[in-house]
Design a protein around this motif. Structure first.
Motif, PDB file in Angstrom:
ATOM      1  N   GLU A 277      14.440  94.436   2.170  1.00  0.00           N
ATOM      2  CA  GLU A 277      13.761  95.440   1.724  1.00  0.00           C
ATOM      3  C   GLU A 277      12.805  96.504   2.275  1.00  0.00           C
ATOM      4  O   GLU A 277      12.436  97.606   1.957  1.00  0.00           O
ATOM      5  CB  GLU A 277      12.693  94.844   0.569  1.00  0.00           C
ATOM      6  CG  GLU A 277      13.254  94.147  -0.426  1.00  0.00           C
ATOM      7  CD  GLU A 277      14.432  94.840  -1.354  1.00  0.00           C
ATOM      8  OE1 GLU A 277      14.279  96.141  -1.509  1.00  0.00           O
ATOM      9  OE2 GLU A 277      15.554  94.341  -1.761  1.00  0.00           O
ATOM     10  N   SER A 278      12.769  96.346   3.791  1.00  0.00           N
ATOM     11  CA  SER A 278      11.821  96.979   4.728  1.00  0.00           C
ATOM     12  C   SER A 278      12.774  98.020   5.371  1.00  0.00           C
ATOM     13  O   SER A 278      12.381  98.981   5.902  1.00  0.00           O
ATOM     14  CB  SER A 278      11.002  96.102   5.618  1.00  0.00           C
ATOM     15  OG  SER A 278      12.234  95.449   6.389  1.00  0.00           O
TER      16      SER A 278
ATOM     17  N   ILE B 219      15.030 101.024   5.860  1.00  0.00           N
ATOM     18  CA  ILE B 219      15.462 102.385   5.323  1.00  0.00           C
ATOM     19  C   ILE B 219      16.063 103.245   6.219  1.00  0.00           C
ATOM     20  O   ILE B 219      15.826 103.202   7.320  1.00  0.00           O
ATOM     21  CB  ILE B 219      14.293 102.869   4.470  1.00  0.00           C
ATOM     22  CG1 ILE B 219      13.261 103.431   5.297  1.00  0.00           C
ATOM     23  CG2 ILE B 219      13.880 102.133   3.262  1.00  0.00           C
ATOM     24  CD1 ILE B 219      12.173 104.172   4.524  1.00  0.00           C
TER      25      ILE B 219
ATOM     26  N   ASN C 238      16.638 106.608   8.645  1.00  0.00           N
ATOM     27  CA  ASN C 238      15.712 107.393   9.283  1.00  0.00           C
ATOM     28  C   ASN C 238      16.610 108.396   9.858  1.00  0.00           C
ATOM     29  O   ASN C 238      17.334 108.338  10.873  1.00  0.00           O
ATOM     30  CB  ASN C 238      15.148 106.510  10.395  1.00  0.00           C
ATOM     31  CG  ASN C 238      14.058 107.431  11.024  1.00  0.00           C
ATOM     32  OD1 ASN C 238      14.028 108.513  10.903  1.00  0.00           O
ATOM     33  ND2 ASN C 238      13.288 106.849  12.054  1.00  0.00           N
TER      34      ASN C 238
ATOM     35  N   HIS D  40      25.862  98.889   7.296  1.00  0.00           N
ATOM     36  CA  HIS D  40      24.575  98.772   6.733  1.00  0.00           C
ATOM     37  C   HIS D  40      25.204  98.332   5.059  1.00  0.00           C
ATOM     38  O   HIS D  40      24.573  98.264   4.139  1.00  0.00           O
ATOM     39  CB  HIS D  40      23.691  99.552   6.709  1.00  0.00           C
ATOM     40  CG  HIS D  40      23.012  99.975   8.057  1.00  0.00           C
ATOM     41  ND1 HIS D  40      23.591 100.832   8.681  1.00  0.00           N
ATOM     42  CD2 HIS D  40      22.010  99.523   8.629  1.00  0.00           C
ATOM     43  CE1 HIS D  40      22.914 101.169   9.871  1.00  0.00           C
ATOM     44  NE2 HIS D  40      21.919 100.467   9.779  1.00  0.00           N
TER      45      HIS D  40
ATOM     46  N   ASN E   2      18.694  98.980  -0.011  1.00  0.00           N
ATOM     47  CA  ASN E   2      17.639 100.061   0.331  1.00  0.00           C
ATOM     48  C   ASN E   2      18.051 101.243   1.511  1.00  0.00           C
ATOM     49  O   ASN E   2      17.783 102.272   1.109  1.00  0.00           O
ATOM     50  CB  ASN E   2      16.229  99.430   0.577  1.00  0.00           C
ATOM     51  CG  ASN E   2      15.579  98.889  -0.342  1.00  0.00           C
ATOM     52  OD1 ASN E   2      16.033  99.153  -1.582  1.00  0.00           O
ATOM     53  ND2 ASN E   2      14.313  98.368  -0.212  1.00  0.00           N
ATOM     54  N   TYR E   3      18.790 100.764   2.382  1.00  0.00           N
ATOM     55  CA  TYR E   3      19.148 101.428   3.269  1.00  0.00           C
ATOM     56  C   TYR E   3      20.349 102.524   2.753  1.00  0.00           C
ATOM     57  O   TYR E   3      19.898 103.665   2.876  1.00  0.00           O
ATOM     58  CB  TYR E   3      19.611 100.532   4.499  1.00  0.00           C
ATOM     59  CG  TYR E   3      20.155 101.603   5.801  1.00  0.00           C
ATOM     60  CD1 TYR E   3      19.043 101.847   6.886  1.00  0.00           C
ATOM     61  CD2 TYR E   3      21.585 102.254   5.799  1.00  0.00           C
ATOM     62  CE1 TYR E   3      19.527 102.578   7.808  1.00  0.00           C
ATOM     63  CE2 TYR E   3      21.841 103.005   6.726  1.00  0.00           C
ATOM     64  CZ  TYR E   3      20.779 103.151   7.826  1.00  0.00           C
ATOM     65  OH  TYR E   3      21.056 103.953   9.048  1.00  0.00           O
ATOM     66  N   LYS E   4      21.204 101.832   1.939  1.00  0.00           N
ATOM     67  CA  LYS E   4      22.285 102.723   1.590  1.00  0.00           C
ATOM     68  C   LYS E   4      21.802 103.585   0.423  1.00  0.00           C
ATOM     69  O   LYS E   4      22.148 105.011   0.438  1.00  0.00           O
ATOM     70  CB  LYS E   4      23.223 101.873   0.813  1.00  0.00           C
ATOM     71  CG  LYS E   4      24.158 101.030   1.911  1.00  0.00           C
ATOM     72  CD  LYS E   4      25.390 100.645   1.186  1.00  0.00           C
ATOM     73  CE  LYS E   4      25.031  99.700   0.150  1.00  0.00           C
ATOM     74  NZ  LYS E   4      26.503  99.212  -0.726  1.00  0.00           N
ATOM     75  N   ASN E   5      20.606 103.321  -0.204  1.00  0.00           N
ATOM     76  CA  ASN E   5      20.058 103.995  -1.227  1.00  0.00           C
ATOM     77  C   ASN E   5      19.314 105.371  -0.637  1.00  0.00           C
ATOM     78  O   ASN E   5      19.402 106.443  -1.045  1.00  0.00           O
ATOM     79  CB  ASN E   5      19.070 103.398  -2.166  1.00  0.00           C
ATOM     80  CG  ASN E   5      19.990 102.594  -3.225  1.00  0.00           C
ATOM     81  OD1 ASN E   5      21.261 102.754  -3.520  1.00  0.00           O
ATOM     82  ND2 ASN E   5      19.554 101.521  -3.511  1.00  0.00           N
ATOM     83  N   SER E   6      18.513 105.145   0.315  1.00  0.00           N
ATOM     84  CA  SER E   6      17.832 106.165   1.041  1.00  0.00           C
ATOM     85  C   SER E   6      18.893 107.102   1.926  1.00  0.00           C
ATOM     86  O   SER E   6      18.470 108.230   1.920  1.00  0.00           O
ATOM     87  CB  SER E   6      16.944 105.408   2.043  1.00  0.00           C
ATOM     88  OG  SER E   6      17.593 104.625   2.820  1.00  0.00           O
TER      89      SER E   6
END
Length: 337
Positions: free
Chosen positions: A232-233, A235, A237, A307, A312-316
């Motif tokens: 969850e950490s 995201i 960049n 990823h 969370n990475y894909k959503n961001s």
């Protein structure tokens, strides 16, 4: 787009099947045949091609038709293919009535695989070549001692002959057993070499594409070990991905008036390399620009693929891409492509 296992499979097949390939200048083998461009995984809708004698090419994407052209270079071993305003020079790797393997000129592993959907209805590339290779082995190895004993006539007319024949059969069994052992050792050694080279090539290519250092790769690996694939950490960049920003700026230059539906199609194709057929009809020209790479998606697709388990990475990443593409979007929905 072909994945690494399929590219490896093609390269392993080529030395065995090359001598069975037809010549591209025999156009009867590929004109007026229903070809399907194979991608791994096989995406929907299918990309279907038909080459006509007047050098026109019919291209169908989910039933939506467009036209291109084809021609042969004077050597007759390279195909010039133009579709969706993109022109490719393709070298012949292998062709028969069922499969056509072409490679983009000047590259080592940029393959284009077409299959005849009448000859191979299930479009299973690996299954087709595994079956045809078994039916058409290029080399049949036979141990000299085994062949010699096979050719020898055995006569059981006397005790001396019986003893001699028993000795020959025992020698044959020992020779065959030794041959099987040495063959097994050789197969294991070749498999180890192939797997090692594949891992080395894959790692080198990933490092080149993403431009990260060995230390960054170790940090990323350690992060996954500690936090797991659903961290969850982690995201997105933007500062670490200038290639994506450049790609999105290029999209905005070529298509400055994207509407939200087009942005949705762009994000879906970038992530999954597939498009919902029910939404293609309203944006045919836009879809053609996507699948022909006129609107680039390589950088974004690479980030989504590497990823794929980090939600969370894909959503961001999606949020950043959508906001960037909306920066130059106005209230109009007129397509410029």
């Amino acid at each position: 787009m072909l994945n690494c296992p399929m590219i490896k499979h093609i390269k392993n097949l080529l030395p065995r099947i090359r001598n069975h390939s037809k010549k591209l200048d025999h156009i009867e083998i590929f004109v007026e045949k229903p070809w399907v461009l194979i991608q791994e995984p096989l995406i929907s809708p299918l990309f279907e091609y038909e080459f006509y004698r007047d050098n026109k090419t019919l291209i169908s994407v989910g039933g939506n038709v467009s036209w291109g052209t084809w021609s042969l270079t004077p050597s007759s071993q390279r195909l010039i293919l133009k579709n969706f305003e993109v022109e490719l020079l393709l070298e012949t790797v292998f062709i028969d009535k069922s499969v056509m393997i072409l490679k983009k000129s000047g590259t080592s592993d940029d393959f284009y695989v077409f299959m005849n959907r009448i000859e191979v209805p299930n479009l299973n590339f690996q299954e087709y070549f595994d079956m045809t290779h078994l039916n058409h082995p290029e080399v049949k190895n036979e141990h000299p001692e085994v062949k010699k004993n096979h050719d020898k006539k055995i006569e059981l007319s006397s005790p001396e002959n019986e003893a001699e024949n028993k000795l020959s059969l025992d020698q044959l069994k020992i020779s065959k057993r030794k041959l099987d052992q040495e063959t097994k050792k050789l197969i294991n050694l070749l498999k180890l070499i192939s797997e090692t080279e594949t891992r080395k090539t894959h790692l080198t290519e990933e490092l080149r594409k993403t431009k990260i250092s060995i230390s960054q790769l170790k940090d990323s690996h350690q992060h996954l070990l500690v936090h797991g694939p659903d961290s969850e950490s982690l995201i997105f960049n933007p500062e670490e991905n200038p290639e994506l920003i450049q790609e999105l700026n290029e999209v905005n230059k070529k298509q400055p008036n994207l509407n939200r539906r087009q942005i949705e199609l762009y994000l879906t194709f970038a992530e999954k390399r597939s498009l919902p057929s029910e939404k293609i009809g309203d944006h045919q020209k836009f879809v053609e620009a996507l699948v022909s790479a006129k609107l680039p998606t390589s950088a974004s697709h690479r980030l989504f693929s590497s990823h794929s388990h980090l939600h969370n990475y894909k959503n961001s990443l999606k949020s950043f891409m959508e906001n960037t593409l909306l920066q130059t979007t106005t209230n109009t929905s007129v397509e410029t492509i």
